[in-house]
Write an enzyme that holds these catalytic residues in place. Structure first.
Site, short mmCIF file in Angstrom:
data_model
loop_
_atom_site.label_atom_id
_atom_site.label_comp_id
_atom_site.label_asym_id
_atom_site.label_seq_id
_atom_site.Cartn_x
_atom_site.Cartn_y
_atom_site.Cartn_z
N ASN A 162 -10.63 -34.25 -13.91
CA ASN A 162 -11.90 -34.90 -13.58
C ASN A 162 -11.73 -36.01 -12.54
O ASN A 162 -12.68 -36.31 -11.81
CB ASN A 162 -12.50 -35.47 -14.88
CG ASN A 162 -13.58 -36.48 -14.64
OD1 ASN A 162 -14.71 -36.13 -14.30
ND2 ASN A 162 -13.26 -37.77 -14.76
N TYR B 204 -16.18 -34.74 1.65
CA TYR B 204 -16.31 -34.65 0.19
C TYR B 204 -16.64 -33.21 -0.21
O TYR B 204 -16.04 -32.66 -1.14
CB TYR B 204 -17.39 -35.61 -0.34
CG TYR B 204 -17.58 -35.45 -1.84
CD1 TYR B 204 -16.61 -35.91 -2.72
CD2 TYR B 204 -18.71 -34.80 -2.36
CE1 TYR B 204 -16.77 -35.74 -4.09
CE2 TYR B 204 -18.86 -34.63 -3.73
CZ TYR B 204 -17.89 -35.10 -4.59
OH TYR B 204 -18.03 -34.92 -5.95
P1 NDP Z 1 -16.79 -42.39 -11.59
O1 NDP Z 1 -16.53 -43.20 -10.36
O2 NDP Z 1 -17.64 -42.96 -12.64
O3 NDP Z 1 -15.40 -41.95 -12.24
C1 NDP Z 1 -14.33 -41.49 -11.46
C2 NDP Z 1 -13.07 -41.51 -12.31
O4 NDP Z 1 -11.99 -41.00 -11.52
C3 NDP Z 1 -12.71 -42.90 -12.77
O5 NDP Z 1 -12.29 -42.85 -14.11
C4 NDP Z 1 -11.53 -43.28 -11.87
O6 NDP Z 1 -10.65 -44.12 -12.59
C5 NDP Z 1 -10.90 -41.90 -11.64
N1 NDP Z 1 -10.06 -41.87 -10.46
C6 NDP Z 1 -10.44 -42.01 -9.16
N2 NDP Z 1 -9.37 -41.99 -8.36
C7 NDP Z 1 -8.29 -41.81 -9.16
C8 NDP Z 1 -6.89 -41.71 -8.94
N3 NDP Z 1 -6.38 -41.77 -7.71
N4 NDP Z 1 -6.06 -41.53 -9.99
C9 NDP Z 1 -6.56 -41.47 -11.24
N5 NDP Z 1 -7.87 -41.56 -11.53
C10 NDP Z 1 -8.72 -41.73 -10.50
O7 NDP Z 1 -17.38 -41.00 -11.05
P2 NDP Z 1 -17.81 -39.66 -11.81
O8 NDP Z 1 -17.61 -39.76 -13.27
O9 NDP Z 1 -19.14 -39.30 -11.31
O10 NDP Z 1 -16.77 -38.63 -11.17
C11 NDP Z 1 -15.91 -37.80 -11.95
C12 NDP Z 1 -15.73 -36.47 -11.28
O11 NDP Z 1 -16.98 -35.78 -11.24
C13 NDP Z 1 -15.25 -36.53 -9.84
O12 NDP Z 1 -14.31 -35.49 -9.63
C14 NDP Z 1 -16.52 -36.27 -9.03
O13 NDP Z 1 -16.24 -35.71 -7.76
C15 NDP Z 1 -17.21 -35.28 -9.94
N6 NDP Z 1 -18.64 -35.12 -9.74
C16 NDP Z 1 -19.49 -36.20 -9.81
C17 NDP Z 1 -20.84 -36.04 -9.62
C18 NDP Z 1 -21.81 -37.18 -9.60
O14 NDP Z 1 -22.93 -37.03 -9.07
N7 NDP Z 1 -21.48 -38.32 -10.18
C19 NDP Z 1 -21.41 -34.69 -9.40
C20 NDP Z 1 -20.44 -33.64 -9.32
C21 NDP Z 1 -19.12 -33.85 -9.51
P3 NDP Z 1 -9.84 -45.37 -11.98
O15 NDP Z 1 -10.65 -45.96 -10.88
O16 NDP Z 1 -9.66 -46.26 -13.17
O17 NDP Z 1 -8.54 -44.77 -11.52
C1 8X3 Z 2 -21.43 -35.16 -6.47
C2 8X3 Z 2 -22.77 -34.59 -6.20
O1 8X3 Z 2 -24.47 -34.13 -4.36
O2 8X3 Z 2 -23.63 -36.40 -4.60
O3 8X3 Z 2 -20.46 -34.18 -6.41
O4 8X3 Z 2 -22.23 -34.69 -3.67
S1 8X3 Z 2 -23.28 -34.98 -4.64
#
Ligand code: NDP
Ligand code: 8X3
Length: 256
Positions: free
Chosen positions: A90, A156
Site C-alpha cells: 500500500n 503518478y
Molecule cells: P496517505 O498519504 O494517507 O498514506 C500513504 C502511506 O504510505 C503512509 O502510511 C506513508 O507512511 C506511506 N509511505 C509513503 N512513502 C513511503 C516510503 N517511502 N516507505 C514506506 N512507507 C511510505 O495516502 P493513501 O492512504 O491515500 O495512499 C495509500 C495508497 O493508496 C497509495 O499507494 C496511493 O497511491 C493509493 N491510492 C490512493 C488514493 C486516494 O485517492 N487517496 C486512490 C487510489 C490509490 P510514512 O509517511 O509514515 O512513511
Molecule cells: C489516487 C486517485 O484520481 O487522485 O490514486 O489519482 S487520483
C-alpha cells in the site's frame, strides 16, 4: 477463509488506507506487521489495532525505497512473524500536479521509487517465502489513475499503470502455486494523499474533495479484507471502486 491468526504485512500503515486496513484486519483477529517511515504514527495505529482485537502487532520503521533495508527487514523478522500470509503493498504517494514538460524531476523520482520500485522490492523479499510455504496473498494498491490518465498527473498515473502490469505479471508468475494476487484500484479517497501531493498545502488539498463525497479509507480497507477472506481457491483479480460522485479519472459530480 478466516483471517483469525493470519500474519498480515501492510506497508504504509501509518496513515490513510494502510492504517484503516490495519484496523480492519485487526477486527478479524489477524496478527499485524505494520511498516512505514513514521514510527510515532505506526505506534498509534498499533495501539488502536490491539484494542480492536489484533492478535499481536509488530511494527517496522521502513522506507520501501531502500532495497537493502527492505530485504533486511524481512530476513530479520522474528521467527514467529516470518510466515507472512497476506502482503498489502500500500505504501505510495503522489507528488505535484504539473505538466509533463514542466514537472519537477525530484517529484517523479520519489513517486517512481516508492510506488514502483518500493512495491517491487517488498514483493521480491516476501513472495519467495509464500511460494515455498504454499500459501499467501499479495494485495497491491492500484488506482483508477492506472487505467485512465488525467492532465498534470502523467507520472503518478504511470506508476499506477506499472502497478497494474506488475500485479497481473505476478499473477502469471505464481500460476501453479496457491499464491493469490489482487489489485485494489480506488478512485478518490480522502486521506493525506492530496496534502502530500501538494507538499503540505492544506487549502489546495481540501479543494480536491470539495462538493462531493469521496471514498473513506475504510471503504477501501473493506474491499481488501473481502478479497483476502474469499475461499482459498478464489482469486479476486481486481477491484475497482469509486465514489458515486466519480465516473472515472476525469468525470466528477460536484454540488455547488
Ligand atoms: P496517505 O498519504 O494517507 O498514506 C500513504 C502511506 O504510505 C503512509 O502510511 C506513508 O507512511 C506511506 N509511505 C509513503 N512513502 C513511503 C516510503 N517511502 N516507505 C514506506 N512507507 C511510505 O495516502 P493513501 O492512504 O491515500 O495512499 C495509500 C495508497 O493508496 C497509495 O499507494 C496511493 O497511491 C493509493 N491510492 C490512493 C488514493 C486516494 O485517492 N487517496 C486512490 C487510489 C490509490 P510514512 O509517511 O509514515 O512513511
Ligand atoms: C489516487 C486517485 O484520481 O487522485 O490514486 O489519482 S487520483
Amino acid at each position: 477463509m478466516s483471517l483469525n491468526g493470519k500474519i498480515v504485512f501492510i506497508t504504509g500503515a501509518s496513515s490513510g488506507i494502510g492504517a484503516a486496513t490495519a484496523l480492519a484486519f485487526a477486527a478479524e483477529g489477524a496478527l499485524l506487521l505494520l511498516a512505514a517511515r513514521r514510527a510515532g504514527k505506526l505506534a498509534e495505529v498499533a495501539s488502536r489495532a490491539l484494542a480492536l482485537g489484533a492478535a499481536a502487532v509488530h511494527s517496522i520503521t521502513l522506507d520501501v525505497r531502500n532495497r537493502q533495508a527492505v530485504q533486511r527487514a524481512i530476513d530479520e523478522l522474528p521467527q514467529e512473524w516470518a510466515e507472512i500470509d497476506v502482503l498489502v503493498n500500500n505504501a505510495g504517494l503522489s507528488r505535484g500536479m504539473d505538466k509533463l514538460y514542466t514537472g519537477k524531476i525530484e517529484d517523479w523520482e520519489e513517486m517512481i521509487d516508492t510506488n514502483v520500485k518500493g512495491l517491487l522490492y517488498v514483493s521480491r523479499a516476501v513472495v519467495p517465502g509464500m511460494v515455498v510455504r504454499g500459501r499467501g496473498h499479495v494485495v497491491n494498491l492500484g488506482s483508477t489513475a492506472g487505467e485512465m490518465t488525467y492532465p498534470n498527473g502523467a507520472v503518478y498515473c504511470a506508476t499506477k499503470a506499472a502497478e497494474r502490469a506488475i500485479n497481473d505479471g505476478l499473477r502469471e508468475d505464481v500460476l501453479g502455486t496457491p499464491v493469490r494476487v489482487t489489485s485494489v484500484d480506488p478512485g478518490m479517497v480522502e486521506t493525506d494523499f492530496s496534502l502530500v501531493r501538494f507538499h503540505g498545502d492544506s487549502g489546495r488539498a481540501a479543494k480536491v474533495y470539495k462538493g462531493l463525497t469521496p471514498l473513506a479509507p475504510e471503504d477501501v480497507a473493506d474491499a481488501i479484507v473481502w478479497a483476502a477472506s474469499r475461499p482459498a481457491h478464489v482469486n479476486i483479480a481486481r477491484i475497482v471502486l469509486t465514489p458515486v460522485h466519480q465516473a472515472n479519472s476525469l468525470l466528477f459530480h460536484r454540488e455547488p
